[in-house]
Scaffold this motif. Sequence first.
Motif, PDB file in Angstrom:
ATOM      1  N   LEU A 240       0.754  -1.261   0.167  1.00 25.24           N
ATOM      2  CA  LEU A 240      -0.032  -0.031   0.099  1.00 25.24           C
ATOM      3  C   LEU A 240       0.799   1.331   0.058  1.00 25.24           C
ATOM      4  O   LEU A 240       0.398   2.199  -0.768  1.00 25.24           O
ATOM      5  N   VAL A 241       1.921   1.153   0.669  1.00 28.30           N
ATOM      6  CA  VAL A 241       2.957   2.352   0.714  1.00 28.30           C
ATOM      7  C   VAL A 241       3.488   2.478  -0.548  1.00 28.30           C
ATOM      8  O   VAL A 241       3.658   3.741  -1.197  1.00 28.30           O
ATOM      9  N   GLN A 242       4.097   1.438  -1.228  1.00 29.23           N
ATOM     10  CA  GLN A 242       4.748   1.647  -2.321  1.00 29.23           C
ATOM     11  C   GLN A 242       3.678   1.865  -3.484  1.00 29.23           C
ATOM     12  O   GLN A 242       4.011   2.853  -4.462  1.00 29.23           O
ATOM     13  N   LYS A 243       2.458   1.737  -3.383  1.00 34.46           N
ATOM     14  CA  LYS A 243       1.566   2.302  -4.517  1.00 34.46           C
ATOM     15  C   LYS A 243       0.628   3.403  -3.975  1.00 34.46           C
ATOM     16  O   LYS A 243      -0.102   4.077  -4.714  1.00 34.46           O
ATOM     17  N   ASN A 244       1.088   3.941  -2.910  1.00 30.82           N
ATOM     18  CA  ASN A 244       0.621   5.118  -2.283  1.00 30.82           C
ATOM     19  C   ASN A 244      -1.113   5.102  -2.405  1.00 30.82           C
ATOM     20  O   ASN A 244      -1.764   5.896  -2.716  1.00 30.82           O
ATOM     21  N   ILE A 245      -1.542   3.772  -2.087  1.00 31.66           N
ATOM     22  CA  ILE A 245      -3.141   3.779  -1.760  1.00 31.66           C
ATOM     23  C   ILE A 245      -3.297   4.112  -0.361  1.00 31.66           C
ATOM     24  O   ILE A 245      -3.190   3.407   0.758  1.00 31.66           O
ATOM     25  N   THR A 246      -3.898   5.359  -0.133  1.00 31.12           N
ATOM     26  CA  THR A 246      -4.212   5.992   1.468  1.00 31.12           C
ATOM     27  C   THR A 246      -5.511   5.477   1.758  1.00 31.12           C
ATOM     28  O   THR A 246      -6.496   5.127   1.013  1.00 31.12           O
ATOM     29  N   ALA A 247      -5.723   6.038   3.002  1.00 33.48           N
ATOM     30  CA  ALA A 247      -7.113   5.315   3.507  1.00 33.48           C
ATOM     31  C   ALA A 247      -8.262   5.997   2.890  1.00 33.48           C
ATOM     32  O   ALA A 247      -9.360   5.512   2.778  1.00 33.48           O
ATOM     33  N   ARG A 248      -8.151   7.282   2.545  1.00 32.49           N
ATOM     34  CA  ARG A 248      -9.360   7.924   1.958  1.00 32.49           C
ATOM     35  C   ARG A 248      -9.565   7.514   0.529  1.00 32.49           C
ATOM     36  O   ARG A 248     -10.778   7.710  -0.151  1.00 32.49           O
ATOM     37  N   ARG A 249      -8.576   6.706  -0.122  1.00 34.35           N
ATOM     38  CA  ARG A 249      -9.219   6.221  -1.376  1.00 34.35           C
ATOM     39  C   ARG A 249      -9.792   4.780  -1.022  1.00 34.35           C
ATOM     40  O   ARG A 249     -10.246   4.424  -2.210  1.00 34.35           O
ATOM     41  N   ILE A 250      -9.897   4.233   0.080  1.00 35.04           N
ATOM     42  CA  ILE A 250     -10.756   3.246   0.439  1.00 35.04           C
ATOM     43  C   ILE A 250     -11.952   3.649   1.099  1.00 35.04           C
ATOM     44  O   ILE A 250     -13.135   3.093   1.004  1.00 35.04           O
ATOM     45  N   ILE A 251     -11.797   4.700   1.989  1.00 36.77           N
ATOM     46  CA  ILE A 251     -12.825   4.814   2.834  1.00 36.77           C
ATOM     47  C   ILE A 251     -13.635   5.780   2.006  1.00 36.77           C
ATOM     48  O   ILE A 251     -13.343   7.176   2.136  1.00 36.77           O
ATOM     49  N   THR A 252     -14.686   5.531   1.279  1.00 41.43           N
ATOM     50  CA  THR A 252     -15.359   6.577   0.305  1.00 41.43           C
ATOM     51  C   THR A 252     -16.776   6.425   0.810  1.00 41.43           C
ATOM     52  O   THR A 252     -17.155   5.619   1.587  1.00 41.43           O
ATOM     53  N   LYS A 253     -17.722   7.293   0.073  1.00 37.39           N
ATOM     54  CA  LYS A 253     -18.886   7.253   0.112  1.00 37.39           C
ATOM     55  C   LYS A 253     -19.598   5.897  -0.183  1.00 37.39           C
ATOM     56  O   LYS A 253     -20.426   5.394   0.393  1.00 37.39           O
ATOM     57  N   GLU A 254     -18.857   5.322  -1.203  1.00 40.08           N
ATOM     58  CA  GLU A 254     -19.552   4.022  -1.787  1.00 40.08           C
ATOM     59  C   GLU A 254     -19.235   3.002  -0.801  1.00 40.08           C
ATOM     60  O   GLU A 254     -19.947   2.105  -0.607  1.00 40.08           O
ATOM     61  N   SER A 255     -17.848   2.938  -0.338  1.00 40.50           N
ATOM     62  CA  SER A 255     -17.619   2.133   0.699  1.00 40.50           C
ATOM     63  C   SER A 255     -18.143   1.964   2.025  1.00 40.50           C
ATOM     64  O   SER A 255     -18.536   0.952   2.677  1.00 40.50           O
ATOM     65  N   VAL A 256     -18.757   3.311   2.471  1.00 44.80           N
ATOM     66  CA  VAL A 256     -19.398   3.262   3.750  1.00 44.80           C
ATOM     67  C   VAL A 256     -20.904   2.845   3.232  1.00 44.80           C
ATOM     68  O   VAL A 256     -21.245   2.164   4.239  1.00 44.80           O
ATOM     69  N   ARG A 257     -21.357   3.080   2.209  1.00 46.92           N
ATOM     70  CA  ARG A 257     -22.843   2.410   1.905  1.00 46.92           C
ATOM     71  C   ARG A 257     -22.631   0.633   1.988  1.00 46.92           C
ATOM     72  O   ARG A 257     -23.394   0.070   2.136  1.00 46.92           O
ATOM     73  N   ASN A 258     -21.481   0.410   1.429  1.00 46.86           N
ATOM     74  CA  ASN A 258     -21.346  -1.022   1.423  1.00 46.86           C
ATOM     75  C   ASN A 258     -20.992  -1.558   2.754  1.00 46.86           C
ATOM     76  O   ASN A 258     -22.045  -2.759   3.319  1.00 46.86           O
ATOM     77  N   ALA A 259     -20.486  -0.654   3.739  1.00 47.22           N
ATOM     78  CA  ALA A 259     -20.435  -1.355   5.050  1.00 47.22           C
ATOM     79  C   ALA A 259     -22.115  -1.310   5.785  1.00 47.22           C
ATOM     80  O   ALA A 259     -22.341  -2.247   6.436  1.00 47.22           O
ATOM     81  N   ILE A 260     -22.570  -0.440   5.327  1.00 49.47           N
ATOM     82  CA  ILE A 260     -24.049  -0.186   5.820  1.00 49.47           C
ATOM     83  C   ILE A 260     -24.708  -1.258   5.223  1.00 49.47           C
ATOM     84  O   ILE A 260     -25.596  -1.858   6.237  1.00 49.47           O
ATOM     85  N   ARG A 261     -24.911  -1.555   4.210  1.00 49.04           N
ATOM     86  CA  ARG A 261     -25.441  -2.652   3.473  1.00 49.04           C
ATOM     87  C   ARG A 261     -25.061  -4.134   4.204  1.00 49.04           C
ATOM     88  O   ARG A 261     -26.082  -4.954   4.593  1.00 49.04           O
ATOM     89  N   VAL A 262     -23.826  -4.042   4.394  1.00 46.51           N
ATOM     90  CA  VAL A 262     -23.501  -5.437   5.186  1.00 46.51           C
ATOM     91  C   VAL A 262     -24.020  -5.494   6.614  1.00 46.51           C
ATOM     92  O   VAL A 262     -24.403  -6.518   7.223  1.00 46.51           O
ATOM     93  N   CYS A 263     -23.852  -4.429   7.517  1.00 47.94           N
ATOM     94  CA  CYS A 263     -24.708  -4.271   8.691  1.00 47.94           C
ATOM     95  C   CYS A 263     -25.747  -4.581   8.467  1.00 47.94           C
ATOM     96  O   CYS A 263     -26.502  -5.439   9.536  1.00 47.94           O
ATOM     97  N   LEU A 264     -26.822  -4.132   7.817  1.00 52.26           N
ATOM     98  CA  LEU A 264     -28.052  -4.274   7.840  1.00 52.26           C
ATOM     99  C   LEU A 264     -28.252  -5.869   7.349  1.00 52.26           C
ATOM    100  O   LEU A 264     -29.097  -6.613   7.717  1.00 52.26           O
TER     101      LEU A 264
END
Length: 560
Positions: free
Chosen positions: A240-264
């Motif tokens: 992740l460091v080598q590719k500079n994939i940071t947290a906000r590239r992963i924690i997005t509106k769409e991924s939060v919706r995914n988490a909500i769906r899974v929670c439900l």
Amino acid sequence: MERSKKILCGLQNQYYRATWKSMGFSTDDLKRPLIGIANAWSECVPGHFNLRQVAQRVKDGIYRAGATPVEFGVIGGCDGMGQGHDGMHYILPSRELIANSVESMAQINLFDGIVLLGSCDKIVPGMLMAAARLDIPCILLPGGPMEGGIVFDGRKSDQTSSTEAYGMLTANKISEKEYVSLENLSCPTCGSCSYLGTANTMCSLSEALGMTLPDGGIIPAASAARLAIAEKTGIKIVELVQKNITARRIITKESVRNAIRVCLAMSGSTNAVMHLTAIAYEAELDINVLEEFDELSRTTPQIAKINPASKYNMIDFYQAGGVMRLMEEMKTIVDTEQMTVTCHTVAENITDHVYQYPENSNVIKTMKEPFGYQGGVAVLRGNIAPDTGITKPGAFDKSLHHFTGEAICFNSEEEAEEAILAGKVHEGHVVVIRYEGPKGGPGMREMYKAMKYLYGRGLSKSTALITDGRFSGTNNGCFVGHISPEAAEGGPIAIIKNGDKVEIDVENRSLNLMVSDEEISRRLKEWKRPEPKFKRGYLGLYCKIAASGSEGAIMKYDLL
């Protein structure tokens, strides 16, 4: 450029290199990326007790991948140890301390990436909040759930069984010998609680967000696979460091919706609403998590049932396929193009995933034949909860989805527990526990014991409980928590009186006091704000700047 290079490269930075070398780091170590390991290990929390071993395997992976690990400690309180006494005031506020401390250590030391080791209720969201603030490469790795204990009351026991059993003992439903036997047999290993409480909900949702490697949230604490995924996590953080994939590239509106769906879909803890709200706030996302829960709950079927919604525990869920099986089943309603800490998308993770155990339709069903056609968490509103109230219909009998009863009111958790054990709460009562919100508690304590005592005394299907506090993920029965505005802010829950009729209607998403608007207005005008319970120390600060439960109970410094 790697962040650490700012202080580790060049003749002018000899001071920093000398300081690192005083702890045994070599010249070669300091030429590599520095990866922080935020470890919440302690002997206070069973969910964190194995994190020393887990951390070592993370270090092995980091070394193997060509970087240098640097471990530091993070506090972590166990909700179970704080239940039912003053310690619970500190549990939710500790989430902010955890986020602040991880952020501080990452910035002081200019780590290039961080592995976050934590398993439990407020530690996992606190660490994810820090990751969202920092926006550097991060992976969360929990310690995994514990094994279930001896069978009691039709399922494998856990520590909450003791609280249920105490209610049974006081009602003369079991013997003292049966009660005492649970002390040694209900928790056979370390790990986060064996049921789907807030801890395991948030570990699962970290997977769904993309911040934990597949299965990394729910592999059992005592298994060899837990150590193997720790090493893999160490390798992946370097990538992740080598590719500079940071947290906000992963924690997005769409991924939060995914988490909500899974929670439900899995009927996760109601606390997830508050924690995902706080994580989205730290990531500066333009998303109303409460509204998303409300909307998505109507179109997300419940396809998993785990204790307290069934007799099956987290290890049963893991063996049935876990979060990956859910996301594969739900791939038509989740965003599969979201990036994850594997450095691949959700779709690629689903394609590549290998299930170690056979399917179990008693735990995970299909979208076509679900346990229920709406999600297991619901947002209610009404004249008691103008902003919000959160309930978990996936964890209680459908006969309770519409409940009308007579209010019996208490101004603290302790008052309610004493009354329940003394037999003062009867069938048809709606137990009202108030002044337990973020400000009024302070700290928004869980009403875990009160619900367990109702269950133990045989009242879980004939009573309800509403509160501006929270609930443990293990609670079942008809309950509504997170009521906002809270009593200490003059919310309508403050003016309910003994004998008032209260209506809970899950299908229509409503929570109402059955008195006239004029009477409610009159009572609110007569209400007086109470003195804060704490005026000094951390809680003295927290109760001044805590936002409402509907805003994630974050600390809003502009309130000072």
